[in-house]
Scaffold this active site. Structure first.
Site, PDB file in Angstrom:
ATOM      1  N   GLY A  25     -10.983 -17.161  -1.876  1.00 50.21           N
ATOM      2  CA  GLY A  25     -11.979 -16.115  -2.016  1.00 50.21           C
ATOM      3  C   GLY A  25     -11.342 -14.736  -2.059  1.00 50.21           C
ATOM      4  N   SER A  53     -14.976 -19.906  -2.359  1.00 47.98           N
ATOM      5  CA  SER A  53     -13.781 -20.385  -1.664  1.00 47.98           C
ATOM      6  C   SER A  53     -13.997 -21.842  -1.273  1.00 47.98           C
ATOM      7  CB  SER A  53     -13.542 -19.532  -0.421  1.00 47.98           C
ATOM      8  OG  SER A  53     -12.517 -20.096   0.358  1.00 47.98           O
ATOM      9  N   ALA A  54     -13.000 -22.686  -1.556  1.00 45.18           N
ATOM     10  CA  ALA A  54     -13.174 -24.126  -1.334  1.00 45.18           C
ATOM     11  C   ALA A  54     -13.266 -24.493   0.139  1.00 45.18           C
ATOM     12  CB  ALA A  54     -11.998 -24.875  -1.976  1.00 45.18           C
ATOM     13  N   THR A 101       1.348 -22.389 -12.072  1.00 41.46           N
ATOM     14  CA  THR A 101       0.931 -23.789 -12.190  1.00 41.46           C
ATOM     15  C   THR A 101      -0.223 -24.061 -11.237  1.00 41.46           C
ATOM     16  OG1 THR A 101       3.179 -24.399 -12.786  1.00 41.46           O
ATOM     17  CG2 THR A 101       1.746 -26.184 -12.021  1.00 41.46           C
ATOM     18  N   CYS A 129     -10.762 -13.962  10.149  1.00 41.42           N
ATOM     19  CA  CYS A 129      -9.684 -13.177   9.551  1.00 41.42           C
ATOM     20  C   CYS A 129      -9.354 -11.978  10.428  1.00 41.42           C
ATOM     21  CB  CYS A 129     -10.074 -12.696   8.164  1.00 41.42           C
ATOM     22  SG  CYS A 129     -10.681 -14.022   7.130  1.00 41.42           S
TER      23      CYS A 129
HETATM   24  N1  PLP Z   1     -15.457 -13.683   1.631  1.00 43.99           N
HETATM   25  C1  PLP Z   1     -16.071 -14.073   2.764  1.00 43.99           C
HETATM   26  C2  PLP Z   1     -17.502 -13.696   2.975  1.00 43.99           C
HETATM   27  C3  PLP Z   1     -15.390 -14.814   3.732  1.00 43.99           C
HETATM   28  O1  PLP Z   1     -16.011 -15.189   4.849  1.00 43.99           O
HETATM   29  C4  PLP Z   1     -14.027 -15.134   3.492  1.00 43.99           C
HETATM   30  C5  PLP Z   1     -13.236 -15.867   4.520  1.00 43.99           C
HETATM   31  O2  PLP Z   1     -13.454 -15.737   5.708  1.00 43.99           O
HETATM   32  C6  PLP Z   1     -13.435 -14.719   2.278  1.00 43.99           C
HETATM   33  C7  PLP Z   1     -14.174 -13.998   1.385  1.00 43.99           C
HETATM   34  C8  PLP Z   1     -11.998 -15.035   1.964  1.00 43.99           C
HETATM   35  O3  PLP Z   1     -11.871 -16.357   1.480  1.00 43.99           O
HETATM   36  P1  PLP Z   1     -10.442 -17.087   1.531  1.00 43.99           P
HETATM   37  O4  PLP Z   1     -10.207 -17.472   2.944  1.00 43.99           O
HETATM   38  O5  PLP Z   1     -10.614 -18.290   0.632  1.00 43.99           O
HETATM   39  O6  PLP Z   1      -9.454 -16.148   0.987  1.00 43.99           O
END
Ligand code: PLP
Length: 381
Positions: free
Chosen positions: A76, A201-202, A239, A327
């Site tokens: 994401g 995001s997977a 890749t 995060c």
């Molecule tokens: N956007 C939102 C709302 C999210 O909660 C997160 C991850 O916590 C992301 C983006 C980022 O995604 P990724 O962990 O795949 O980079």
């Protein structure tokens, strides 16, 4: 070492990352079983290409988009960065209007872009008022990009993206919608949302971390962030992470197939958890509790007890939850999402996030509630 079911930790942190779904694990391992470079012209390469394209169809179906509009990314974060860069460098956007509750993977590149930026707060209910976005758009000049997520990662509050897109388009603005948390939890339809860019995001829906997607509504061709090979039709060099892509496709199919029933099941569990906690502690604020929310998310405060203390106490009791977004965990600043809703710093520091998902059970909820209530009892003076 053998562990009985009762001694296994309870995982209620799906908004940080969901456990890999069994079908995604199968797809991931199957994709790893043979050499798999989708750019190779031999049989192995063609088989790999087939896996990637089938996953692309699954992810496109989850988003309600055409497969050719899906660009696989490393997650994401990359998808959001790619979308912002596309809007600024290719679509000629000269200013940004960004919801203050956005994830850092939108907020930080927006702040770093060096363009005029308005960060629009949310109301106390966790929802961004479309009128506030309109005011920000009308208060400046030049082509704008509006960034509004579909559902917030901390509160689960579902944002009025379709309405904002309509208003933004009427003013010539483009819209980026981060649907990372909404995908697989509530129905997703790019055409109905109308936004120009949508990100996924997977690992939030039971795929593997390290895979995501940018979905464009029109025939935008993002210039790659990294220069290299011409993979993903020249839009994302490198890749392909085929095993991650295969798992993403399988997780997207699984999430889409059972969506309505699973959403109802999770809402039932979440509401039970909320009911138990608020019955034990009537003063506990449920953030965005009156808004339309993701069915799996509960953001609740324990008055007088910092969220870090709650996270650690629950961890000791075998219950995994988060304070704010994963995060940003580890830092002691209050959640920017909750402060953007107008919450005082202290209330924002006391908020805990429970987030449920495909493997969550009624027993998990009872154990989590018991652990939280026990801590609350100990913390009352
Ligand atoms: N956007 C939102 C709302 C999210 O909660 C997160 C991850 O916590 C992301 C983006 C980022 O995604 P990724 O962990 O795949 O980079």
């Amino acid at each position: 070492m053998f562990k009985s079911a009762e001694s296994l930790p309870v995982y209620l942190d799906y908004n940080a990352t969901a456990p890999l779904r069994p079908v995604a694990r199968e797809a991931l391992l199957a994709a790893l079983a043979a050499p798999a470079n989708p750019s190779s012209v031999h049989g192995f390469g063609r088989a790999a290409r087939k896996i990637a394209e089938s996953a692309r169809e699954s992810v496109a179906a989850l988003a309600g988009a055409a497969p050719k509009r899906v660009v696989f990314t490393s997650g994401g974060t990359e998808a959001n960065n790619l979308a912002l860069r596309l809007a600024i460098r290719q679509a000629g956007v000269t200013r940004l209007v960004v919801a203050a509750i956005e994830h850092d993977s939108v907020l930080r590149p927006a702040r770093a872009a060096g363009l005029p930026l308005v960060e629009v707060p949310a109301g106390p209910d966790g929802i961004v008022d479309p009128a506030a976005i309109v005011a920000a758009l009308d208060g400046g000049e030049g082509p704008a990009l509006v960034c509004l997520m579909l559902a917030n990662n901390e509160t689960g509050a579902v944002q009025p993206v379709a309405e904002v897109t309509r208003l933004a388009h009427a003013r010539g603005a483009l819209v980026l919608c981060d649907a990372v948390q909404a995908a697989g939890k509530i129905p997703l339809d790019l055409a109905a949302l109308g936004c120009d860019f949508l990100t996924l995001s997977a690992h939030k829906l039971g795929g593997a971390a390290g895979t995501g997607a940018l979905v464009c509504r029109d025939d935008w061709t993002p210039a790659p962030l990294l220069l290299g090979g011409g993979q993903e039709l020249g839009q994302r060099a490198g890749t392909e992470n085929l095993s991650g892509i295969a798992a993403f496709g399988a997780a997207a199919d699984a999430a889409r197939a059972g969506l309505a029933a699973e959403a109802a099941r999770l809402a039932g569990l979440r509401n039970r958890l909320q009911g138990l906690l608020t019955a034990a502690c009537p003063a506990a604020p449920v953030h965005a509790g009156h808004a339309e929310r993701l069915p799996n998310t509960l953001c609740i405060g324990m008055p007088g007890v910092p969220a870090e203390t709650q996270v650690m106490a629950l961890d000791l009791a075998g219950v995994a939850v988060s304070a704010g977004s994963a995060c940003s965990s580890g830092k002691v600043t209050p959640s920017h999402v909750l402060t953007a809703m107008g919450l005082p710093d202290q209330a924002a520091r006391e908020a805990l996030r429970f987030s449920l998902g495909w493997a969550s059970t009624a027993a998990d909820v009872e154990r989590a509630a018991a652990a939280w209530i026990a801590l609350q009892g100990r913390s009352i003076k």
